[in-house]
Scaffold this motif. Structure first.
Motif, PDB file in Angstrom:
ATOM      1  N   THR A 136       0.820  -1.230   0.000  1.00 50.23           N
ATOM      2  CA  THR A 136       0.000   0.000   0.000  1.00 50.23           C
ATOM      3  C   THR A 136       0.851   1.278   0.000  1.00 50.23           C
ATOM      4  N   ASP A 137       2.178   1.118   0.148  1.00 53.86           N
ATOM      5  CA  ASP A 137       3.043   2.309   0.147  1.00 53.86           C
ATOM      6  C   ASP A 137       3.582   2.584  -1.254  1.00 53.86           C
ATOM      7  N   ILE A 138       2.685   2.580  -2.211  1.00 53.90           N
ATOM      8  CA  ILE A 138       3.065   2.723  -3.624  1.00 53.90           C
ATOM      9  C   ILE A 138       3.708   4.081  -3.894  1.00 53.90           C
ATOM     10  N   LEU A 139       3.071   5.158  -3.416  1.00 51.37           N
ATOM     11  CA  LEU A 139       3.570   6.498  -3.701  1.00 51.37           C
ATOM     12  C   LEU A 139       4.973   6.690  -3.143  1.00 51.37           C
ATOM     13  N   LYS A 140       5.233   6.128  -1.971  1.00 49.37           N
ATOM     14  CA  LYS A 140       6.553   6.262  -1.371  1.00 49.37           C
ATOM     15  C   LYS A 140       7.602   5.564  -2.218  1.00 49.37           C
ATOM     16  N   LYS A 141       7.316   4.341  -2.654  1.00 39.59           N
ATOM     17  CA  LYS A 141       8.271   3.607  -3.467  1.00 39.59           C
ATOM     18  C   LYS A 141       8.488   4.259  -4.829  1.00 39.59           C
ATOM     19  N   LEU A 142       7.458   4.921  -5.322  1.00 36.53           N
ATOM     20  CA  LEU A 142       7.576   5.619  -6.611  1.00 36.53           C
ATOM     21  C   LEU A 142       8.233   6.986  -6.463  1.00 36.53           C
ATOM     22  N   GLY A 143       8.391   7.456  -5.220  1.00 35.45           N
ATOM     23  CA  GLY A 143       8.980   8.772  -4.983  1.00 35.45           C
ATOM     24  C   GLY A 143       7.999   9.906  -5.146  1.00 35.45           C
ATOM     25  N   PHE A 144       6.700   9.617  -5.009  1.00 33.32           N
ATOM     26  CA  PHE A 144       5.678  10.647  -5.172  1.00 33.32           C
ATOM     27  C   PHE A 144       4.888  10.875  -3.875  1.00 33.32           C
ATOM     28  N   ASP A 145       5.505  10.604  -2.738  1.00 39.48           N
ATOM     29  CA  ASP A 145       4.792  10.781  -1.469  1.00 39.48           C
ATOM     30  C   ASP A 145       5.185  12.074  -0.766  1.00 39.48           C
ATOM     31  N   ASP A 146       5.840  12.970  -1.484  1.00 40.33           N
ATOM     32  CA  ASP A 146       6.396  14.183  -0.866  1.00 40.33           C
ATOM     33  C   ASP A 146       5.370  15.303  -0.805  1.00 40.33           C
ATOM     34  N   THR A 147       5.596  16.209   0.170  1.00 37.93           N
ATOM     35  CA  THR A 147       4.829  17.456   0.281  1.00 37.93           C
ATOM     36  C   THR A 147       5.798  18.615   0.115  1.00 37.93           C
ATOM     37  N   THR A 148       5.449  19.560  -0.741  1.00 42.09           N
ATOM     38  CA  THR A 148       6.322  20.713  -0.965  1.00 42.09           C
ATOM     39  C   THR A 148       5.621  21.985  -0.533  1.00 42.09           C
ATOM     40  N   LEU A 149       6.418  22.907   0.022  1.00 41.23           N
ATOM     41  CA  LEU A 149       5.930  24.228   0.398  1.00 41.23           C
ATOM     42  C   LEU A 149       6.456  25.220  -0.629  1.00 41.23           C
ATOM     43  N   ASP A 150       5.563  25.954  -1.226  1.00 39.29           N
ATOM     44  CA  ASP A 150       5.973  26.998  -2.182  1.00 39.29           C
ATOM     45  C   ASP A 150       6.240  28.263  -1.372  1.00 39.29           C
ATOM     46  N   VAL A 151       7.522  28.558  -1.159  1.00 41.12           N
ATOM     47  CA  VAL A 151       7.921  29.648  -0.265  1.00 41.12           C
ATOM     48  C   VAL A 151       8.352  30.860  -1.087  1.00 41.12           C
ATOM     49  N   SER A 152       7.774  32.010  -0.777  1.00 44.44           N
ATOM     50  CA  SER A 152       8.152  33.246  -1.458  1.00 44.44           C
ATOM     51  C   SER A 152       9.479  33.742  -0.896  1.00 44.44           C
ATOM     52  N   ILE A 153      10.444  33.961  -1.774  1.00 43.67           N
ATOM     53  CA  ILE A 153      11.778  34.401  -1.367  1.00 43.67           C
ATOM     54  C   ILE A 153      11.918  35.889  -1.641  1.00 43.67           C
ATOM     55  N   TYR A 154      12.259  36.641  -0.616  1.00 44.15           N
ATOM     56  CA  TYR A 154      12.395  38.088  -0.761  1.00 44.15           C
ATOM     57  C   TYR A 154      13.729  38.444  -1.412  1.00 44.15           C
ATOM     58  N   ALA A 155      13.806  39.673  -1.925  1.00 38.57           N
ATOM     59  CA  ALA A 155      14.973  40.097  -2.702  1.00 38.57           C
ATOM     60  C   ALA A 155      16.262  40.062  -1.897  1.00 38.57           C
ATOM     61  N   ASN A 156      16.164  40.261  -0.579  1.00 37.60           N
ATOM     62  CA  ASN A 156      17.379  40.290   0.245  1.00 37.60           C
ATOM     63  C   ASN A 156      17.814  38.905   0.705  1.00 37.60           C
ATOM     64  N   ARG A 157      17.085  37.854   0.314  1.00 40.06           N
ATOM     65  CA  ARG A 157      17.433  36.506   0.753  1.00 40.06           C
ATOM     66  C   ARG A 157      17.578  35.532  -0.422  1.00 40.06           C
ATOM     67  N   PRO A 158      18.436  35.867  -1.412  1.00 41.61           N
ATOM     68  CA  PRO A 158      18.621  34.914  -2.528  1.00 41.61           C
ATOM     69  C   PRO A 158      19.251  33.611  -2.080  1.00 41.61           C
ATOM     70  N   ASP A 159      19.900  33.608  -0.895  1.00 40.40           N
ATOM     71  CA  ASP A 159      20.497  32.373  -0.389  1.00 40.40           C
ATOM     72  C   ASP A 159      19.451  31.283  -0.175  1.00 40.40           C
TER      73      ASP A 159
END
Length: 798
Positions: A152-175
């Motif tokens: 039942t852990d198909i997504l994990k084995k396929l590498g598609f079980d991740d959650t991503t946060l779309d984080v806004s990066i400000y101009a002073n923090r290109p790092d």
């Protein structure tokens, strides 16, 4: 920046935190999380095996299957063309929730179906993340032997079980466009230990190299190159492919994936060249290439002078900082490669990227700026991974052009200054704890704490107030109490330029003008047709279009554009003005400009129609200058001898003050009017800074005399080159205090007047504030005036 939680967990233990807790802490510490995305939200999935697959009796494309899911065998109708007996598949059981809806038991053309055999696309996986040979492009996914029936852990084995946060990066923090920097940041936010891979110095290997590296452009300050003579192309490991997928990058092969992976890890874009395409082992960065070039995406781009290009043997091999070339790409049979890690001018990369419409991950990072040691870190990490994952060997030493512009530095802050600035009572332990959470080295000396700034934060930590900001945002920013600063008491009043701006605006509005606000960014034509030029024009590095490429150096063309727009829309009697600053290199000016077309005043009831002409404009300017304390005398109206291209040579004039031209006005030149399709248009432009810098005369109300005045007219024939203003000045000088006014009311050339001469008729008003003037008082002075005019200007009284 897409922040993969699975990837983050490689560096920080976040198992005890929920997604909401992580997002909440990030927002509190100054990061804007725009969205939370899962690669797939599919539920109730299980691995199944197709035991039977026969055609549907009532369909030419459907199949009837019996699929074993371990706990039971399900009857499932499937329409995929690749469905067949013995296939391991992804089964969405009844009740499973997919992007397309919930799976329910049903009957399809008379046959029972208790589930669904799925493709990866049906699980919500974006098609661009699928391998090119994936069956899911046109059918159901085919699972290999690592999947067991009933898993039942198909997504994990396929590498598609991740959650991503779309984080806004400000101009002073290109790092923060690198995973390592975000790991440090999240470690500080969550107060967790950060453990990164140990790869420092991994590239300090290799035999002596004959590779030649050079840059002919100042826009490439640092460049590292390394030859790897022997590599093996193969599939990337699953963990790498999963991390790339989470960041929206399709896995290709181990070499291409390593270059992308290192960019995401360190923030430094890399490029790998097939060594066979560079037999003479040389790279030169240039900015004078002009022509077309086919990039990795197979599209041909037009390259202009000024764009940075990577070349070898005078031939282009890549668009610097944006995308490699099709002629040097890694192929399936590549045996050796060249690693590139460079630093290019961020503004130039942004401009070229926008102009070409080529927005890449590399361009995004170069455009925002890189940390100074990024090239060295990326080279170390690339060599480390190539050895691990590509059996890399037979390295040559790293070749370097330029140097990394970084020297380790410290910032000293005092606890007393921190508390005074923030309005809190931090202890030394609290302040230094934040520095340690950020993985900064810090030492205490009395009231001071001295922080060593790592290279990846050198882009934004410059002064002690930056340190204070870090402490505030990582402690209790939400609980920070508002305090009013102590400021000295001052008297509010307008500056000279503000007063002038307000007075001129009120006067023009009272005369029926409309105030305009026009674009400060203009095209090259406006710059070429400026008036009262005062410096080198400034151009925008990355304009939205050529129409908004330059910062204007004069205002009148913008107003003429507005005038033309109004006339095209059948508006009449248009009088516009604008007060604005104009800019040139290292200098700027405050200016007033106005344009007039048609009538200034129209009153049909009183049969009044004041047409715009040279004298109306002149009178209006004189009134404006009088109202701000600059009367005729301090200001001169003289012949226009500096611009007869835009202004009519015989219906225009200059405004001069303190021996400097401060304005120009008059009728547009007929040729320029024709070009703009404007008839009978008058305009003016004044440099207000010169008035603000001079002390104005006090504006006084004239005293109304109790005694009558005496008026005398005089007509003189003078040479054509004699200016009327010189005649008037002579009259005022000779007549002294008795001259109340002297003005011209007629100038005539023609019949009965010799060639080269003109007749000037003047009206002179005499007045004495202490008595009534008699004939015997006026006659001697009037005669003296006539004699002076005759002797000074060879004037003949008519």
């Amino acid at each position: 920046m897409k922040l993969s939680l699975n990837w983050l967990s490689d560096f920080i233990d976040i198992r005890d935190l929920s997604l909401d807790q992580i997002v909440d802490q990030m927002v509190k510490c100054g990061f804007e999380v725009e969205s939370v995305d899962k690669l797939s939200d599919a539920t109730n999935l299980v691995v199944g095996k197709v035991l039977e697959c026969v055609p549907h009796p009532d369909s030419d494309h459907l199949h009837l299957t019996k699929t074993d899911i371990g706990s039971e065998v399900l009857d499932i109708v499937c329409g995929a063309p690749n469905c067949r007996q013995g296939l391991k598949v992804i089964v969405a059981k009844v009740g499973a929730k997919l992007p397309g809806g919930e799976i329910k038991a049903g009957v399809i053309r008379g046959q029972a179906s208790n589930g669904m055999l799925c493709s990866l696309k049906e699980l919500g996986i974006k098609e661009e993340l699928l391998p090119e040979d994936s069956p899911s492009h046109n059918g159901i996914e085919e699972l290999d032997d690592k999947f067991e029936v009933g898993d039942t852990d198909i997504l994990k084995k396929l590498g598609f079980d991740d959650t991503t946060l779309d984080v806004s990066i400000y101009a002073n923090r290109p790092d923060c466009l690198s995973m390592y920097a975000m790991a440090y940041e999240m470690g500080a936010i969550l107060n967790k230990k950060v453990t990164l891979p140990d790869y420092e110095g991994k590239s300090n290997i290799g035999n002596k190299s004959t590779f030649k590296l050079d840059s002919k452009s100042a826009n490439c300050s640092h460049f590292l190159a390394k030859v790897v003579n022997n590599v093996t192309i193969k599939e990337s490991p699953e963990w790498m492919k999963a991390h790339l997928k989470a960041n929206g990058v399709k896995a290709i092969n181990n070499l291409v994936d390593i270059s992308n992976y290192v960019m995401l890890e360190t923030g430094q874009p890399l490029h790998f060249y097939d060594l066979r395409t560079n037999p003479n082992k040389n790279i030169t960065v240039v900015d004078d290439y002009e022509g077309t070039y086919t990039a990795l995406d197979g599209i041909e781009y037009k390259i202009e002078k000024g764009d940075l290009m990577i070349t070898s043997d005078n031939k282009p091999i890549g668009i610097a900082g944006i995308m490699g070339g099709d002629n040097t790409k890694i192929l399936d049979d590549t045996k050796g490669l060249i690693i590139e890690a460079a630093l290019f001018n961020h503004a130039l990369i942004r401009r070229t990227s926008n102009r070409l419409g080529l927005q890449t991950e590399a361009a995004a990072r170069f455009s925002k700026g890189l940390e100074p040691m990024a090239q060295n870190k990326a080279m170390d990490r690339a060599v480390d991974l190539l050895i691990q994952l590509a059996d890399a060997k037979d390295f040559e030493e790293t070749v370097e052009f330029g140097k990394a512009d970084y020297e380790e530095y410290t910032i000293c802050e005092s606890l007393s200054h921190l508390n005074q600035l923030i309005g809190k009572n931090y202890t030394m332990d609290e302040a230094t704890d934040v520095m340690k959470r950020l993985s900064f080295d810090v030492k205490v000396e009395g009231d001071n704490f001295i922080t060593t700034i790592p290279s990846y934060r050198a882009t934004d930590l410059k002064i002690r107030e930056d340190i204070d900001e870090e402490i505030v945002r990582l402690t209790d920013f939400d609980d920070l109490k508002s305090t009013l600063p102590l400021l000295p008491q001052t008297v509010g009043r307008l500056s000279n330029i503000q007063s002038i701006r307000r007075d001129l605006s009120n006067i023009l509005v009272n005369h029926g003008f409309n105030e305009a606000v026009t674009y400060s960014l203009v095209n090259k034509n406006y710059i070429d047709n400026e008036i009262l030029p005062f410096g080198e024009p400034l151009s925008v590095i990355s304009p939205l279009s050529d129409e908004r490429k330059y910062i204007r150096t004069s205002i009148y063309n913008s107003l003429l554009e507005s005038l033309s727009y109004n006339l095209d829309h059948n508006n009449e009697n248009i009088n516009l003005f604008e007060i604005s600053r104009v800019y040139a290199k290292d200098i700027d000016q405050e200016r007033l400009s106005f344009v007039m077309n048609g009538s200034l005043i129209v009153d049909s009831v009183k049969h009044l129609d004041v047409k715009s002409d040279f004298y109306v404009v002149k009178g209006l300017l004189i009134e404006l200058m009088n109202k701000i304390g600059f009367e005729i005398g301090r200001v001169q109206i003289i012949e226009n001898n500096i611009d007869t291209i835009h202004f009519h040579p015989y219906q225009s004039a200059l405004v001069k003050m303190n021996n400097k031209v401060v304005g120009i006005f008059g009728k547009l030149h007929p040729a320029y009017s024709k070009k703009l399709k404007l008839d009978d248009t008058y305009c003016a432009e004044l440099i207000l800074d010169d008035f603000a810098a001079s002390k104005p005369s006090k504006v006084k109300a004239p005293v109304v005399s109790k005694y009558p005045s005496v008026s005398r007219d005089i007509s003189l024939v003078v040479k054509d080159n004699i200016n009327v203003i010189d005649l008037i000045k002579t009259i005022q000088k000779v007549g002294g205090k008795l001259i109340k006014n002297a003005s011209v009311f007629d100038v005539y050339k023609g019949e009965h007047i010799d060639e080269g001469y003109k007749s000037v008729s003047l009206s002179i008003t005499y007045e004495d504030q202490t008595k009534t003037l008699k004939v015997e008082d006026v006659n001697p002075i009037h005669a003296k005036i006539v004699d002076s005019l005759s002797s000074m200007f060879e004037a003949i009284q008519r």
